[in-house]
Design a protein around this motif. Structure first.
Motif, PDB file in Angstrom:
ATOM      1  N   ILE A  28       0.807  -1.318  -0.167  1.00 49.22           N
ATOM      2  CA  ILE A  28       0.063   0.058  -0.061  1.00 49.22           C
ATOM      3  C   ILE A  28       0.918   1.313  -0.047  1.00 49.22           C
ATOM      4  O   ILE A  28       0.558   2.198  -0.593  1.00 49.22           O
ATOM      5  N   SER A  29       2.084   1.202   0.868  1.00 46.75           N
ATOM      6  CA  SER A  29       2.883   2.309   0.806  1.00 46.75           C
ATOM      7  C   SER A  29       3.390   2.742  -0.369  1.00 46.75           C
ATOM      8  O   SER A  29       3.831   3.959  -0.814  1.00 46.75           O
ATOM      9  N   ARG A  30       3.698   1.677  -1.199  1.00 51.42           N
ATOM     10  CA  ARG A  30       4.208   1.945  -2.753  1.00 51.42           C
ATOM     11  C   ARG A  30       3.155   2.406  -3.712  1.00 51.42           C
ATOM     12  O   ARG A  30       3.765   3.029  -4.913  1.00 51.42           O
ATOM     13  N   GLY A  31       1.939   2.074  -3.583  1.00 47.55           N
ATOM     14  CA  GLY A  31       1.136   2.681  -4.448  1.00 47.55           C
ATOM     15  C   GLY A  31      -0.191   1.874  -4.659  1.00 47.55           C
ATOM     16  O   GLY A  31      -0.744   1.288  -3.398  1.00 47.55           O
ATOM     17  N   ASP A  32      -1.273   2.235  -5.586  1.00 46.24           N
ATOM     18  CA  ASP A  32      -2.504   1.797  -5.371  1.00 46.24           C
ATOM     19  C   ASP A  32      -2.681   0.552  -6.240  1.00 46.24           C
ATOM     20  O   ASP A  32      -3.496   0.398  -7.125  1.00 46.24           O
ATOM     21  N   ASN A  33      -2.015  -0.468  -5.915  1.00 45.35           N
ATOM     22  CA  ASN A  33      -1.823  -1.869  -6.558  1.00 45.35           C
ATOM     23  C   ASN A  33      -3.181  -2.798  -5.973  1.00 45.35           C
ATOM     24  O   ASN A  33      -2.854  -3.518  -5.446  1.00 45.35           O
ATOM     25  N   VAL A  34      -4.449  -2.564  -6.518  1.00 48.89           N
ATOM     26  CA  VAL A  34      -5.215  -3.192  -5.799  1.00 48.89           C
ATOM     27  C   VAL A  34      -4.998  -4.729  -6.263  1.00 48.89           C
ATOM     28  O   VAL A  34      -5.554  -5.598  -5.734  1.00 48.89           O
ATOM     29  N   GLN A  35      -4.341  -4.901  -7.336  1.00 53.30           N
ATOM     30  CA  GLN A  35      -4.346  -6.431  -7.801  1.00 53.30           C
ATOM     31  C   GLN A  35      -3.384  -7.020  -6.710  1.00 53.30           C
ATOM     32  O   GLN A  35      -3.697  -8.324  -6.175  1.00 53.30           O
ATOM     33  N   ALA A  36      -2.268  -6.450  -6.251  1.00 58.36           N
ATOM     34  CA  ALA A  36      -1.497  -7.134  -5.311  1.00 58.36           C
ATOM     35  C   ALA A  36      -1.897  -7.051  -3.907  1.00 58.36           C
ATOM     36  O   ALA A  36      -1.871  -8.213  -3.246  1.00 58.36           O
ATOM     37  N   VAL A  37      -2.800  -6.223  -3.616  1.00 55.87           N
ATOM     38  CA  VAL A  37      -3.521  -6.208  -2.333  1.00 55.87           C
ATOM     39  C   VAL A  37      -4.522  -7.116  -2.379  1.00 55.87           C
ATOM     40  O   VAL A  37      -4.676  -8.091  -1.228  1.00 55.87           O
TER      41      VAL A  37
END
Length: 227
Positions: A28-37
């Motif tokens: 989350i701190s690196r970006g809005d990568n909803v797939q990774a989340v």
């Protein structure tokens, strides 16, 4: 809940929840990568605060709009203070604020339906909160009560809310009362009531590591990682 979003079985990664949680915070701190989340949630990563850090708070304050929506849809708990913090932050954009506002109002309305036959005072309080959140100053929904407020009455409302497993209104009442362990006219405290009713999760919510004592100390500052 997360399992509702992802109908397939959760993967058994063999990783400890703490390690998964740290990875989720880092993602989350690196970006809005909803797939990774989403992938981490499918591994069984917890979404409730661990070690004094909240993934939802991090996603909100770093303005990760898609991640915020995913965490809210996964039933991440909503601390009452987060609404005020988000609306007063210059870094949080309208999309995240809209998601938060909608989530607070939907959950409060759901609890209102549950409480209609239990407590008129709680229903009235929820009406006030929803009206404020949907108004021109949503941040004012989080406010401390005046010194002359009847603490016994507040505690009784908190007991009713926790016994009914209504965590959102309980969170707002907890801020108003400052400390959830005193007793009013009810026989049980706000911690005893949910445990007696079998609602352990809401009792754990009241035992927040972010609670302050009269000296301004956080519980989490006095606890080890294991605790």
């Amino acid at each position: 809940m997360a399992t509702a979003l992802f109908p397939f079985s959760l993967q058994q990664s063999g990783e400890f929840p703490k390690h998964l949680y740290e990875e989720l915070l880092s993602t989350i701190s690196r970006g809005d990568n909803v797939q990774a989340v989403s992938s981490l949630l499918c591994k069984g990563t917890p979404i409730e605060p661990l070690g004094g850090r909240s993934v939802l708070r991090l996603a909100v304050t770093t303005d990760r709009a898609r991640t915020v929506s995913l965490l809210l849809a996964s039933s991440a708990s909503l601390p009452a203070s987060l609404l005020q913090e988000a609306w007063q932050s210059p870094d949080v954009t309208h999309r995240v604020l809209a998601s938060l506002t909608t989530a607070y109002c939907c959950r409060l309305r759901a609890e209102k339906r549950h409480l209609e036959k239990i407590s008129g005072a709680l229903v009235e309080g929820i009406n006030y909160l929803v009206e404020t959140i949907e108004g021109n100053a949503p941040w004012q929904a989080v406010r401390r009560w005046e010194k002359e407020t009847d603490r016994t009455a507040l505690n009784d409302l908190l007991v009713n809310a926790t016994a009914s497993n209504c965590s959102e209104i309980a969170a707002f009442l907890q801020i108003a009362e400052d400390w959830p362990f005193s007793t009013g006219t009810s026989a049980a405290s706000a911690l005893h009531a949910p445990l007696e009713a079998g609602h352990q999760e809401i009792a754990e919510l009241l035992l927040s590591p972010h609670m302050l004592d009269t000296h301004g100390r956080l519980l989490v500052q006095m606890m080890t990682d294991e605790e």
